[in-house]
Design a protein around this motif. Sequence first.
Motif, mmCIF file in Angstrom:
data_model
loop_
_atom_site.group_PDB
_atom_site.id
_atom_site.type_symbol
_atom_site.label_atom_id
_atom_site.label_comp_id
_atom_site.label_asym_id
_atom_site.label_seq_id
_atom_site.Cartn_x
_atom_site.Cartn_y
_atom_site.Cartn_z
ATOM 1 N N GLU A 1 1.443 9.298 -5.929
ATOM 2 C CA GLU A 1 1.940 10.637 -5.617
ATOM 3 C C GLU A 1 2.879 11.154 -6.702
ATOM 4 O OE1 GLU A 1 4.903 11.347 -2.308
ATOM 5 O OE2 GLU A 1 3.090 12.170 -1.369
ATOM 6 N N GLU B 1 0.824 -1.207 0.000
ATOM 7 C CA GLU B 1 0.000 0.000 0.000
ATOM 8 C C GLU B 1 0.862 1.264 0.000
ATOM 9 O OE1 GLU B 1 -3.228 0.459 -0.422
ATOM 10 O OE2 GLU B 1 -3.403 -1.694 -0.775
ATOM 11 N N GLU B 2 2.010 1.207 0.667
ATOM 12 C CA GLU B 2 2.918 2.350 0.643
ATOM 13 C C GLU B 2 3.485 2.560 -0.757
ATOM 14 O OE1 GLU B 2 5.301 5.628 1.802
ATOM 15 O OE2 GLU B 2 3.441 4.741 2.558
ATOM 16 N N ARG C 1 0.818 4.183 -2.743
ATOM 17 C CA ARG C 1 0.695 5.604 -2.385
ATOM 18 C C ARG C 1 1.776 6.436 -3.058
ATOM 19 N NH1 ARG C 1 2.670 9.471 0.560
ATOM 20 N NH2 ARG C 1 4.422 8.209 1.294
#
Length: 318
Positions: A291, A283-284, A287
């Motif tokens: 971004e 999930e990081e 993200r």
Amino acid sequence: MSAALEMAHASHLIDRLPVPRGRLTANAPLATVTWFRVGGPAEVMFKPADAADLADFLAGCPVDVPVTVIGVASNLLVRDGGVPGVVIRLGRAFADIVVDGVEIHVGAAALDLNTAMAARDAGLAGLEFLSGIPGTIGGALRMNGGAYGRELSDVVVSATAVDRRGRGHVLDRDALGLTYRHCAVPEDWIFTGATLRGEPGDRAAIAHKMHEIATSRADSQPVRARTGGSTFANPPGEKAWALIDRAGCRGLMIGGAQVSEKHCNFLLNLGTATADDLESLGEEVRRRVHETSGIELRWEIRRIGVPASVKPSVGSQP
């Protein structure tokens, strides 16, 4: 919840289930069968004796009991709290491979590699790519598995499946609705087999192509690590690994989980990772990619079960 109470809950669930000819196991470990080597247990594991046993079991299984099917768990992340309900794992009765002319009739539990090898031995070309997919035919059907320029949709003729009520179905290629890493067949249908088609070819040339695929995998992927294969599907016109690399995620770590430095679309269990470490790391990565690029990566790894804070008790009764 103590181990004894967990077992009691699972025993209550077994009491509600049909009695099959195959094997039912309460509180069955799953971490030992997944390639990541993480995750909690199945509330109940069912290994059917054959397709008729599977159909009879599903027909008699209470509709409120969740049913999940797994293969060799090569592209699977089981969460730390385990999997509520019944986990079905198809065994040898679903692993037959029979060559008939240019067609191969294969069970859903047959390994993709074994299918490619059977095609090679029969002098059938076009299925070499399966040797580069570390899973089963059932999994390849569910996600239209592909590698090295080909997908299952290029070679599948038809498939057989059993629905949640135990009814059998035969689906031709169009009915499967196969697109990139997607199958339109309802998620609660369980594939039991497929017919694939190759074309006559030279055995030596087929073997050489399979050797090239094996060499390419070993050179570019962390094939000997505790991993779950390709983590994210490629977005249209993009490569997931390149987006991850540009987002600065190569080698990124959370707990005992790491983004592979060899191929950054692979997550690794360095030996101490939990399922939560791996999912949080994924999930990081998502993200950071969003971004930096505005692109939402889609998980290719299948994630099942509940977090460690939630224990599997959906199918149980007091």
